[in-house]
Design a protein around this motif. Structure first.
Motif, PDB file in Angstrom:
ATOM      1  N   SER A 123      31.869  41.688  29.896  1.00  0.00           N
ATOM      2  CA  SER A 123      32.778  41.612  30.763  1.00  0.00           C
ATOM      3  C   SER A 123      33.616  41.572  31.756  1.00  0.00           C
ATOM      4  O   SER A 123      35.018  41.416  31.794  1.00  0.00           O
ATOM      5  CB  SER A 123      33.688  40.807  28.933  1.00  0.00           C
ATOM      6  N   VAL A 124      33.077  43.508  31.919  1.00  0.00           N
ATOM      7  CA  VAL A 124      34.585  44.210  32.942  1.00  0.00           C
ATOM      8  C   VAL A 124      33.307  43.881  34.218  1.00  0.00           C
ATOM      9  O   VAL A 124      32.638  43.890  34.211  1.00  0.00           O
ATOM     10  CB  VAL A 124      34.596  45.245  32.456  1.00  0.00           C
ATOM     11  N   ARG A 125      34.687  44.299  35.176  1.00  0.00           N
ATOM     12  CA  ARG A 125      34.123  43.365  36.806  1.00  0.00           C
ATOM     13  C   ARG A 125      33.454  44.962  37.179  1.00  0.00           C
ATOM     14  O   ARG A 125      35.121  45.439  37.087  1.00  0.00           O
ATOM     15  CB  ARG A 125      34.858  42.540  37.437  1.00  0.00           C
ATOM     16  N   VAL A 126      32.344  45.443  37.981  1.00  0.00           N
ATOM     17  CA  VAL A 126      32.454  46.878  38.318  1.00  0.00           C
ATOM     18  C   VAL A 126      31.972  46.598  39.485  1.00  0.00           C
ATOM     19  O   VAL A 126      31.404  45.660  40.211  1.00  0.00           O
ATOM     20  CB  VAL A 126      31.229  47.244  37.434  1.00  0.00           C
ATOM     21  N   ALA A 127      33.032  47.471  40.314  1.00  0.00           N
ATOM     22  CA  ALA A 127      32.947  47.276  41.882  1.00  0.00           C
ATOM     23  C   ALA A 127      32.683  48.617  42.284  1.00  0.00           C
ATOM     24  O   ALA A 127      32.946  49.936  41.504  1.00  0.00           O
ATOM     25  CB  ALA A 127      34.636  46.925  42.792  1.00  0.00           C
TER      26      ALA A 127
END
Length: 344
Positions: A123-127
């Motif tokens: 659920s966490v956006r990783v950049a």
């Protein structure tokens, strides 16, 4: 005189010895290259953490990462530039930013991104931000990884040509030949790898110097061993550099991904020190280069001293043989008889 070391044995025994020794040597060589690759996992891999959340990596992967805390993004980027850490990450509500350095190790950059994604959850956006990328012409650093093995082999060939095939004498002439050929070869390699392939974007003089020092350390060591113990020294030097130094150098991965004893040994040999020195000059402005220069300089000094001592011993042996030949020569006997006749 035959060059066959087994000449004293009958043919059937020669075949038996070769049938036993060669398979063992080849198997050990294959194991030297494949065993480290099969044991590639992070071991105290230096990674930065911006803020106070390590995403539970310290607990979920004990011993895998050596976590360094940084106050902000800028401090973490400086640490990556200085080669203190391979990358870093910053966790915030709903997102995580991963700072990588493909130039330091594409394998570690990919590993760090994957591990952080798994720890952060779906659920966490990783950049991902590549702080120190590899050259645009070699985005995965594949050219860099491919060039080191032939460089090591080339240095061994240089040692054989200068020390054995041509056999430059005296020691100073041999050392001069090794230095000149190493410098010229380094220039040719640089023109190919950077001028044509664009894989060494750093300072030209620094890259050339790293290549030249690596070639000289490798070739001088093998030439020195050949001077000390004869042609067998070439086999010792080549085995040490090609079948130990090369696979243990972690050129395509990182020393912290190999078993610790192997990693330490690899970085204390010229292939490992040379590849890391070249990374520092090509991508990191020379940061982290000092220890690798020291290692290469130490091997160079060993090679120089070994060549000088080997030639000194050879000169003493030659002088001793000359004295024996003079003592046993018919001319000397005739001169002694003539002197006795004159005295009488």
């Amino acid at each position: 005189m035959s060059s066959n070391p087994l000449v004293k044995h009958p043919p059937w025994r020669q075949l038996l010895i070769v049938s036993l020794v060669v398979p063992v040597v080849v198997t050990l060589a294959v194991m030297a290259f494949t065993w480290p690759a099969a044991r590639t996992v992070p071991r105290d891999l230096p990674v930065g953490v911006v803020g106070d959340s390590d995403l539970g990596l310290g607990r979920s992967r004990p011993g895998a990462f050596d976590l360094h805390l940084y106050a902000d993004d800028a401090a973490a980027r400086r640490a990556i530039d200085d080669r203190d850490v391979y990358g870093a990450f910053e966790a915030a509500p709903g997102r995580v930013t991963v700072l990588t350095a493909t130039a330091a190790s594409p394998a570690v950059a990919q590993l760090l991104t994957t591990v952080v994604q798994q720890a952060a959850g779906p659920s966490v956006r990783v950049a991902t931000v590549d702080v120190v990328p590899a050259s645009r012409s070699d985005s995965r650093a594949s050219v860099f990884g491919s060039m080191m093995s032939p460089l090591v082999l080339g240095a061994e060939i240089l040692a054989v040509v200068v020390a054995v095939l041509i056999g430059f004498r005296p020691a100073l002439r041999q050392l001069l030949a090794l230095a000149v050929v190493s410098a010229v070869t380094a220039g040719g390699v640089y023109l190919l790898v950077q001028g044509y392939l664009g894989a060494l974007p750093g300072d030209r003089l620094g890259d050339w110097g790293a290549l030249a020092l690596t070639l000289f350390a490798l070739s001088a060591t093998t030439a020195g061993l050949a001077s000390l113990i004869g042609p067998g020294g070439v086999a010792v030097g080549a085995a040490l550099m090609v079948f130990v130094g090369n696979p243990f150098a972690a050129i395509t991965s990182a020393p912290e991904l190999l078993p610790k004893a192997v990693a330490r040994l690899g970085q204390l040999l010229p292939p490992g020190a040379g590849s890391n020195l070249l990374r520092s000059t090509a991508y990191f402005g020379g940061h982290g280069a000092a220890i690798h220069v020291v290692v290469l300089a130490a091997w160079s000094v060993f090679g120089i001293l070994a060549i000088v001592e080997g030639h000194r011993r050879a000169a003493l042996r030659h002088a001793a043989r000359h004295r024996v030949e003079l003592i046993e020569s018919p001319l000397r006997d005739a001169l002694i008889r003539d002197s006795h006749l004159l005295e009488s």
